[in-house]
Design a protein around this motif. Structure first.
Motif, PDB file in Angstrom:
ATOM      1  N   GLU A  99       0.830  -1.267  -0.080  1.00 48.20           N
ATOM      2  CA  GLU A  99       0.146  -0.029  -0.037  1.00 48.20           C
ATOM      3  C   GLU A  99       1.006   1.329  -0.019  1.00 48.20           C
ATOM      4  O   GLU A  99       0.502   2.234  -0.486  1.00 48.20           O
ATOM      5  N   VAL A 169     -10.993   7.310  -1.199  1.00 42.17           N
ATOM      6  CA  VAL A 169     -11.382   5.854  -1.477  1.00 42.17           C
ATOM      7  C   VAL A 169     -12.536   5.719  -2.146  1.00 42.17           C
ATOM      8  O   VAL A 169     -13.380   6.790  -2.271  1.00 42.17           O
ATOM      9  N   GLN A 172     -16.199   0.937  -4.147  1.00 37.96           N
ATOM     10  CA  GLN A 172     -15.826  -0.395  -4.286  1.00 37.96           C
ATOM     11  C   GLN A 172     -14.757  -0.457  -3.306  1.00 37.96           C
ATOM     12  O   GLN A 172     -14.648  -1.825  -3.024  1.00 37.96           O
ATOM     13  N   GLN A 173     -13.583   0.080  -3.334  1.00 37.97           N
ATOM     14  CA  GLN A 173     -12.613  -0.061  -2.245  1.00 37.97           C
ATOM     15  C   GLN A 173     -13.085  -0.453  -0.784  1.00 37.97           C
ATOM     16  O   GLN A 173     -12.701  -1.322  -0.117  1.00 37.97           O
ATOM     17  N   SER A 176     -14.695  -3.682  -0.604  1.00 43.34           N
ATOM     18  CA  SER A 176     -13.450  -4.797  -0.461  1.00 43.34           C
ATOM     19  C   SER A 176     -13.020  -4.714   0.842  1.00 43.34           C
ATOM     20  O   SER A 176     -12.537  -5.722   1.335  1.00 43.34           O
ATOM     21  N   GLU A 177     -12.907  -3.583   1.505  1.00 48.52           N
ATOM     22  CA  GLU A 177     -12.452  -3.657   3.229  1.00 48.52           C
ATOM     23  C   GLU A 177     -13.323  -4.464   3.769  1.00 48.52           C
ATOM     24  O   GLU A 177     -13.062  -5.003   5.002  1.00 48.52           O
ATOM     25  N   ARG A 182     -20.600  -3.343  -3.300  1.00 43.08           N
ATOM     26  CA  ARG A 182     -20.682  -1.961  -3.442  1.00 43.08           C
ATOM     27  C   ARG A 182     -21.967  -1.282  -3.001  1.00 43.08           C
ATOM     28  O   ARG A 182     -22.200  -0.045  -2.549  1.00 43.08           O
TER      29      ARG A 182
END
Length: 228
Positions: A99, A169, A172-173, A176-177, A182
């Motif tokens: 990251e 952010v 969608q991110q 995922s987290e 979404r």
């Protein structure tokens, strides 16, 4: 002079001098740029990385392409996925992505195997870190199965912002987290915006009322206490 990176890990700093010397002499300090895929499914690890600087995200990707973030490795930590694969002589089933730019000490498999077999202190260091991360993974499973999404999302916004007022952010991110769709995240973010807690812009979230988000996220701590 070889860098004595073992001082950065309390469990290693207590090793015998001869074992620390072996780690320093036979390991390599590597630098990896941000965005690099460090490992992925189907690949076998050839070394254990102990993170000196930066942050690594470990995530699982389904056959349908859906992602879920399992955990992050911070400076001073090792990757439990790599440890498990080294111990079991198995391939990775998840991927690790830098990251940020990272520096890490790479302990070759042969050195890892020898020290696990011969050094009680090194073996204790490895399994203590392994047990701690496994506990974290069980908490991820419990959260996905039982915890309210609004509480989890509030906690994630607070955590990822790292004290900043704006978080770069996407929906969608965040999905995922949190291991969800979404659309679920988008609906909950819209509700937070309606309450005046956040402001939504393209690719970013402004934390307008951190106190409200923190208050909701505090219910996560209460929930954790109730299940332990």
């Amino acid at each position: 002079m070889i860098e004595d990176w073992t001082d950065r890990f309390p469990g290693l700093s207590r090793l015998e001098d001869s074992v620390r010397a072996t780690l320093r002499d036979k390991s390599t300090v590597v630098s990896v740029p941000q965005g690099t895929v460090i490992f992925g499914p189907g690949k076998a690890p050839d070394s254990l990385l102990l993170l000196l600087e930066g942050r690594v995200r470990v995530q699982q990707v389904s056959e349908q392409g859906r992602e879920i973030v399992l955990y992050r490795v911070e400076a001073g930590e090792s990757c439990v996925m790599t440890t498990a694969c080294l111990l079991a002589y198995d391939d990775y089933s998840a991927e690790g992505i830098a990251e940020t730019a990272i520096r890490a000490a790479a302990i070759p498999r042969g050195v890892f195997d020898d020290l696990v077999a011969s050094s009680v202190a090194f073996r204790t260091f490895i399994f203590t870190a392994y047990a701690r991360r496994i506990t974290d993974l069980f908490q991820v499973i419990e959260e996905i199965a039982f915890q309210r999404m609004d509480i989890r999302l509030a906690q994630k916004l607070v955590d990822l912002s790292r004290g900043a007022d704006q978080l770069r952010v996407t929906h969608q991110q965040l999905a995922s987290e949190l291991g969800t769709a979404r659309e679920v995240v988008s609906r909950q973010l819209a509700e937070f915006q309606r309450r005046g807690w956040i402001g939504l812009t393209r690719g970013a979230i402004n934390l307008s009322d951190r106190a409200a988000l923190t208050g909701l996220a505090a219910q996560d701590a209460n929930w954790r206490a109730s299940v332990t």
